[in-house]
Design a protein around this motif. Structure first.
Motif, mmCIF file in Angstrom:
data_model
loop_
_atom_site.group_PDB
_atom_site.id
_atom_site.type_symbol
_atom_site.label_atom_id
_atom_site.label_comp_id
_atom_site.label_asym_id
_atom_site.label_seq_id
_atom_site.Cartn_x
_atom_site.Cartn_y
_atom_site.Cartn_z
ATOM 1 N N ASP A 5 0.818 -1.209 0.000
ATOM 2 C CA ASP A 5 0.000 0.000 0.000
ATOM 3 C C ASP A 5 0.857 1.265 0.000
ATOM 4 O O ASP A 5 0.371 2.346 -0.304
ATOM 5 C CB ASP A 5 -0.921 0.026 1.224
ATOM 6 C CG ASP A 5 -1.956 -1.089 1.171
ATOM 7 O OD1 ASP A 5 -2.319 -1.530 0.061
ATOM 8 O OD2 ASP A 5 -2.384 -1.519 2.260
ATOM 9 N N LYS A 8 3.938 2.741 -4.943
ATOM 10 C CA LYS A 8 3.099 3.066 -6.097
ATOM 11 C C LYS A 8 3.989 3.466 -7.278
ATOM 12 O O LYS A 8 5.084 3.995 -7.096
ATOM 13 C CB LYS A 8 2.165 4.240 -5.786
ATOM 14 C CG LYS A 8 1.206 3.999 -4.629
ATOM 15 C CD LYS A 8 0.160 2.988 -4.988
ATOM 16 C CE LYS A 8 -0.812 2.801 -3.823
ATOM 17 N NZ LYS A 8 -1.728 1.731 -4.011
ATOM 18 N N TYR A 12 0.953 6.888 -10.714
ATOM 19 C CA TYR A 12 0.031 7.163 -9.614
ATOM 20 C C TYR A 12 0.335 8.524 -9.007
ATOM 21 O O TYR A 12 -0.568 9.297 -8.696
ATOM 22 C CB TYR A 12 0.139 6.062 -8.560
ATOM 23 C CG TYR A 12 -0.764 6.254 -7.374
ATOM 24 C CD1 TYR A 12 -2.125 5.950 -7.440
ATOM 25 C CD2 TYR A 12 -0.269 6.737 -6.158
ATOM 26 C CE1 TYR A 12 -2.959 6.120 -6.355
ATOM 27 C CE2 TYR A 12 -1.092 6.911 -5.062
ATOM 28 C CZ TYR A 12 -2.436 6.605 -5.170
ATOM 29 O OH TYR A 12 -3.265 6.781 -4.089
ATOM 30 N N LEU A 31 5.523 7.310 1.193
ATOM 31 C CA LEU A 31 5.092 6.612 -0.012
ATOM 32 C C LEU A 31 6.321 6.390 -0.889
ATOM 33 O O LEU A 31 7.062 7.332 -1.179
ATOM 34 C CB LEU A 31 4.048 7.447 -0.765
ATOM 35 C CG LEU A 31 3.511 6.881 -2.065
ATOM 36 C CD1 LEU A 31 2.727 5.590 -1.797
ATOM 37 C CD2 LEU A 31 2.620 7.907 -2.745
#
Length: 94
Positions: A5, A8, A12, A31
């Motif tokens: 999760d 990415k 994205y 992230l």
């Protein structure tokens, strides 16, 4: 939340920038952005970044202190406080 999760593709990042900003601010979790399947960068909110930088600064200070101790470049605690007491006495005399 699973590690997947937090990883990415760059597409994205391009298409979901506003949502990413919101999610990062809410979660504080970084992230990882990939390009051609390879991790290329980490995106994180400013608050988390600043906390990380402060932690690194403290770790550097601790490492420096440990290096000084290992090299014998330190003063015994009792000696240090005796010096402080002497400086305090000298200040009171003035």
């Amino acid at each position: 939340m699973h590690l997947a999760d937090h990883v990415k593709p760059i597409s994205y990042l391009k298409s979901e920038a506003a949502q990413i900003v919101k999610d990062l601010a809410d979660s504080g979790e970084p992230l990882i952005i990939t390009q051609n399947g390879e991790a290329k960068l980490v995106v994180q909110d400013v608050r988390s970044y600043e906390a990380t930088q402060q932690t690194l600064a403290l770790l550097k200070l601790l490492a420096l202190g440990q290096k000084q101790i290992d090299q014998g470049d330190h003063v015994d605690g009792e000696d240090f406080f005796s010096e402080l007491d002497e400086l305090d006495r000298q200040q009171k005399i003035r």
